[in-house]
Design a protein around this motif. Sequence first.
Motif, short mmCIF file in Angstrom:
data_model
loop_
_atom_site.label_atom_id
_atom_site.label_comp_id
_atom_site.label_asym_id
_atom_site.label_seq_id
_atom_site.Cartn_x
_atom_site.Cartn_y
_atom_site.Cartn_z
N TRP A 212 48.56 6.38 37.81
CA TRP A 212 48.02 7.35 38.84
C TRP A 212 47.12 6.35 39.63
O TRP A 212 46.14 6.03 39.15
CB TRP A 212 47.42 8.39 38.44
CG TRP A 212 48.14 9.54 37.44
CD1 TRP A 212 49.58 9.47 37.52
CD2 TRP A 212 47.64 10.44 36.88
NE1 TRP A 212 50.04 10.64 36.99
CE2 TRP A 212 48.95 11.13 36.23
CE3 TRP A 212 46.42 10.99 36.52
CZ2 TRP A 212 48.92 12.31 35.45
CZ3 TRP A 212 46.42 12.16 35.41
CH2 TRP A 212 47.53 12.74 34.84
N ARG A 214 44.21 5.81 41.59
CA ARG A 214 42.58 6.45 41.68
C ARG A 214 42.06 6.24 43.22
O ARG A 214 42.12 5.51 43.91
CB ARG A 214 41.65 5.75 40.91
CG ARG A 214 40.12 6.08 41.11
CD ARG A 214 39.35 5.04 40.24
NE ARG A 214 39.61 4.88 38.70
CZ ARG A 214 38.85 5.71 37.93
NH1 ARG A 214 38.14 6.44 38.25
NH2 ARG A 214 39.31 5.25 36.59
N THR A 222 36.78 14.85 36.46
CA THR A 222 37.96 14.22 36.87
C THR A 222 38.89 15.17 37.56
O THR A 222 38.90 16.51 36.97
CB THR A 222 38.66 13.81 35.46
OG1 THR A 222 37.88 13.24 34.95
CG2 THR A 222 40.04 13.26 35.81
N ALA A 224 42.64 15.80 38.84
CA ALA A 224 44.14 15.22 39.09
C ALA A 224 44.75 16.30 39.61
O ALA A 224 44.72 17.37 39.63
CB ALA A 224 44.39 15.12 37.63
N ASP A 249 35.99 11.64 39.55
CA ASP A 249 37.34 10.77 39.60
C ASP A 249 38.54 11.36 40.24
O ASP A 249 38.78 12.62 39.85
CB ASP A 249 37.45 10.42 38.22
CG ASP A 249 36.93 9.17 37.60
OD1 ASP A 249 36.18 8.28 38.21
OD2 ASP A 249 37.07 8.93 36.31
N PHE A 251 42.63 11.32 40.63
CA PHE A 251 43.65 10.86 40.69
C PHE A 251 44.97 11.43 41.54
O PHE A 251 44.90 12.78 41.70
CB PHE A 251 44.18 10.77 39.08
CG PHE A 251 43.03 9.76 38.31
CD1 PHE A 251 43.40 8.58 38.54
CD2 PHE A 251 42.13 10.42 37.76
CE1 PHE A 251 42.39 7.69 37.75
CE2 PHE A 251 41.41 9.66 36.87
CZ PHE A 251 41.40 8.34 36.80
N SER A 267 39.18 8.95 31.70
CA SER A 267 38.31 9.56 32.62
C SER A 267 38.13 10.96 32.08
O SER A 267 36.88 11.27 32.00
CB SER A 267 39.15 9.80 33.98
OG SER A 267 38.44 10.50 34.88
#
Lengths: 346, 323
Positions: A212, A214, A222, A224, A249, A251, A267
């Motif tokens: 993935w 970043r 996080t 995603a 974070d 992703f 993460s």
Amino acid sequence: MTETHIPAQHPQDPAPAPKMVDVFSDIERETAFKVNPAGFAVTELAAADDRILTLTADLANTLAEFREKFPERYIELGIAETNSVSFAAGLAACGYVPYIYSMAPFGVLKTAEQLRTDVDYNHLPVRLVGRLSGLAMGYFGTSHYAVEDIAIARTLNNTLVIAPADAASTVALMKLVATTDAPAYIRIAEAPEQVYAVPPDDIAPRFEIGKWPRLATGGHLTIAAHGRGVGLAVQAARLLAQRDGIEADVFDAAFLRPFDEAALAQSAAKTGKVLTVEDHSVVGGLGSIVAETVARHRLSADLGQVALPAVDLEVGVPAELYEHYGLTVAGVAAKARDLVRGGPAS
Amino acid sequence: MARDSGGPREPAGRHIVSSQEPIYAGAVLNDTKPSAAVLERGRHATDAELARKADWIRLKTIELVGQAGLGHYSSTFSCAEIVATLYYHVLRLDPGSPGWADRDRFLLGKGHVATGLWPVLADLGYYPPDWLGQFGKVGSPLNDHPNMKLAPGVDFSSGSLGHNLSVGAGMAMAGRIARRDYRTFVLTGDGELQEGQVWEAAMAASHYKLGNLVAIIDANGFSGSGPTSEAMNIEPLGARFAAFGWQVKEINGHDIPTLRATFASLPDPVTGKQPVVIIARTNKGHGLEMFEKQPQAWHLGLLTDEQRTDAVAEITARMELAE
């Protein structure tokens, strides 16, 4: 469906109501890359590899350029999705690499058993490209929604399940898939926000199988996302950083199978809060992948989902539907704030 | 498609997702070179030899089913002459190079009769005969339904009824694109024709003028629930396929001279413009009186030791008589 179900985004704004977007025109090269990257990509790939064939179950207009360049390598199979998948498996067993262009709801759900038995179990390099995933078909109605497709596809042991975020990543990911021998389901988001720079102005995004990328770094939570969710996540993260001091974070979870378990677990262990964003049901998609991973790694993390509820869904123009279900930058930011500040569970 | 290519150029890349290396991947490989020992089409075999092979398939089926504890006797018995004629006379094969691109393909749509296929493939040299001893055991490449990833000589996996005519149409299409002269044969049951996908494939095959595709219907008149057309009428089969644009040949599926003549009259695989369906009228359980009397009861079952001795005696006696 009455208007009261969908709150207007800006009641004071006299702008015209959102409309359905034509996502098929790929006659012009410029338009092709942006509007129909999956058709653009396969045409490029086919020029370098004569094993590549394309098939459609009544979706010829997504392959106008390919058909013009390689008429003998295009096979229309009519409105018969199950036959198209098994037929493609037969081609693949003779050394060809067939790409099936199908509407995501019919391409995956109707043919789940053919994909499993004929393609996945036999490890054949058949690539199913599902256009019009999630709620992209909008007012065509719930029969045309594909919001369970990832839940099904990611149980296939040998199949790559990929949901690109935008045009540039669609092309890059399709080129990456072409270097493998694996079956693949490539789930196309229609008219998503641009996330990656567009070649040739910049280099194409680099992907590795199962990794993935970043897109942002932060310690508070996080996020995603896959498909059209990635653009939302990136913008929401920017908003959160600017206005709320929340660093995330972020992703691009383009790979749903195999997925980046290491990056996710690392993460999640760091932030303790994971938000997923996807144009898919809350059941069986990225949200489930995250929950399973967090549990498997014995992590303690709060989870949130921006996704479609597991109930009968509303029907309308996509832009309004996404607003309704909170699949917007504001929706993602709000869920993120709740998660970080311990607001209502989702 | 580059016309001089004779098929796709590059060998396939690498497996990225799969953690297990397949034991065998022959059918996927597009080997262009045959081994030194190609079995040519129309190779010599007398009617009596083919009849004996059919009965030998029946004997081996009894043995294999006994070993596994349960199996499809009567469905296998109904197509024994068809399988024997194809493998010992009709098909162009290369057991030494199972992935040879120019081989004729044979797909066992009615995958539940694989017990009739395993002894034949061993006999032809695709794998050692002692593989048969592992039939039905965990880890055996030979199961109740064929798996192309496990057993050399299997051109495509089957088991889920209704898929293989589509797969066969794809293989026939591949032959046309690559300008190869192989034929693709698909053996289906008659109950299998109740699957809608079969008719999607039938439509596509005539649309693309796949004269290199041959469907053989083992029309034994029975499916799991009982007589096929009582469960769901499939007749008139000939008229239905003809309406879908196929050339129809309706024959007695146990008569070897007729089978031989029918296969000899197939259109040229390169220039033929119409797919062919051979509707082979057969008796479920053919070749053993007990099965013929109660074909349905023996769709899935296991002979007792005493029944097995009698069955073997009946078939062996006929084989000796034919010598």
